[in-house]
Design a protein around this motif. Structure first.
Motif, PDB file in Angstrom:
ATOM      1  N   TYR A 234      28.234 -63.444 -18.869  1.00 45.97           N
ATOM      2  CA  TYR A 234      26.760 -63.899 -19.024  1.00 45.97           C
ATOM      3  C   TYR A 234      26.537 -65.022 -20.174  1.00 45.97           C
ATOM      4  O   TYR A 234      25.881 -65.784 -19.652  1.00 45.97           O
ATOM      5  N   SER A 235      27.360 -64.732 -21.381  1.00 42.86           N
ATOM      6  CA  SER A 235      27.016 -65.710 -22.241  1.00 42.86           C
ATOM      7  C   SER A 235      27.836 -66.988 -22.405  1.00 42.86           C
ATOM      8  O   SER A 235      27.388 -68.082 -22.996  1.00 42.86           O
ATOM      9  N   ASN A 236      29.120 -66.875 -21.546  1.00 41.04           N
ATOM     10  CA  ASN A 236      29.991 -67.963 -21.672  1.00 41.04           C
ATOM     11  C   ASN A 236      30.257 -68.544 -20.394  1.00 41.04           C
ATOM     12  O   ASN A 236      30.983 -69.655 -20.328  1.00 41.04           O
ATOM     13  N   VAL A 239      26.143 -68.417 -18.283  1.00 44.43           N
ATOM     14  CA  VAL A 239      24.912 -68.932 -19.155  1.00 44.43           C
ATOM     15  C   VAL A 239      23.854 -68.467 -18.927  1.00 44.43           C
ATOM     16  O   VAL A 239      22.900 -69.164 -18.688  1.00 44.43           O
ATOM     17  N   TRP A 241      21.139 -66.302 -20.163  1.00 39.43           N
ATOM     18  CA  TRP A 241      20.894 -65.397 -21.436  1.00 39.43           C
ATOM     19  C   TRP A 241      19.992 -64.056 -21.503  1.00 39.43           C
ATOM     20  O   TRP A 241      20.065 -63.353 -22.293  1.00 39.43           O
ATOM     21  N   ALA A 244      22.503 -61.635 -20.637  1.00 36.61           N
ATOM     22  CA  ALA A 244      23.380 -61.461 -22.049  1.00 36.61           C
ATOM     23  C   ALA A 244      22.454 -60.465 -22.983  1.00 36.61           C
ATOM     24  O   ALA A 244      22.953 -59.465 -23.369  1.00 36.61           O
ATOM     25  N   SER A 245      21.132 -61.058 -23.075  1.00 36.15           N
ATOM     26  CA  SER A 245      20.323 -60.104 -23.708  1.00 36.15           C
ATOM     27  C   SER A 245      19.997 -58.875 -23.440  1.00 36.15           C
ATOM     28  O   SER A 245      20.203 -57.679 -24.206  1.00 36.15           O
TER      29      SER A 245
END
Length: 273
Positions: A234-236, A239, A241, A244-245
């Motif tokens: 999710y973060s890399n 993307v 966010w 990811a959070s």
């Protein structure tokens, strides 16, 4: 009473607050370009999505199995080391925690060599005639548990060792003098008094297992996805966010939940004893 010790804590507390607490809360609740509402909306979707629930369940299950295995293996080792009168006890303790000095990647690649189709374990199974061909051990839940157990067992040993070492050995002798067996002495005397160390060990091992990325990725592959691997994607990769959070928030809640439950269980055991 002098206030100097309290003032000495201030620089460290400020550093933790500015360098860890505030960024962590901001990342969990309101990451860049995403509102808090988006994060909680994505959290609600993940908690109702069967695919996401499967990943959460796998992370929780493998984390608990790893934690239980580390405690079952680590506490007896810590007890023997703490009660040892040998002059080599310090050397054995150093050897027990020596893996902490090695890179996680190095230790994980060692398991890849052992569990691969041409690895030592597969060749041993076929050589002994238990199977006509080497079983698929790599990229399974068993591989992930083995890798994470090796990874976090030293943490369990050192946490339990510090707790057992503070229990007066005279209490063991007193309990056995009253007729208790070694097993009963360990269960009713040493274990309750070592409960704080067990709570610390449980928290450290589960937190590491539930948030580990390298070992589940290398030993589990794409078929054994866990929250940490999803967080990386999710973060890399995508993307996303908000996702990811939400994933990080679930990981944090799982760690606090297991830590709180282990603390309550240890208090109950202490009260009963």
């Amino acid at each position: 009473m002098s206030r100097k010790p309290a003032w000495l804590l201030l620089p460290g507390l400020v550093f933790i607050l500015l360098g860890f607490a505030i960024p962590s809360v901001a990342m969990l609740i309101a990451p860049p370009g995403v509102s808090t509402g988006d994060v909680f909306a994505r959290l609600g979707q993940m908690l109702t999505d069967p695919y996401s629930l499967g990943i959460i369940g796998r992370t929780l299950g493998l984390g608990l199995i790893t934690t239980a295995t580390c405690l079952v293996l680590g506490f007896p080792i810590a007890y023997l080391l703490a009660r040892s009168t040998s002059r080599f006890a310090g050397m054995w303790l150093a050897l027990a925690i020596f893996p902490l000095l090695l890179s996680n990647v190095v230790r994980t690649f060692g398991w890849i060599v052992l569990l691969g189709s041409q690895g030592a374990i597969g060749q041993l199974i076929t050589g002994l005639g238990f199977a006509s061909e080497a079983p698929q051990l790599l990229y399974t839940e068993l591989a992930v548990v083995l890798g994470m157990t090796q990874l976090f067992l030293p943490l369990a040993i050192i946490s339990c060792y510090s707790a057992v070492a503070q229990v007066d050995p005279g209490l063991d002798d007193a309990a056995r003098g009253l007729g208790a067996s070694r097993t009963r002495t360990l269960w009713t005397v040493v274990l309750p008094l070592s409960a704080p160390g067990l709570v610390v060990a449980t928290t450290l091992v589960f937190a590491g297992a539930a948030t580990a990325y390298t070992t589940p990725y290398l030993l589990g592959g794409s078929s054994q996805r866990m929250l940490a691997t999803e967080l990386y994607n999710y973060s890399n990769v995508t993307v996303d966010w908000a996702s990811a959070s939400a994933t990080a928030l679930i990981m944090t809640l799982l760690v606090f939940l297991v830590s709180g439950l282990s603390s309550l269980l240890s208090r109950g055991k202490s009260v009963q004893s």
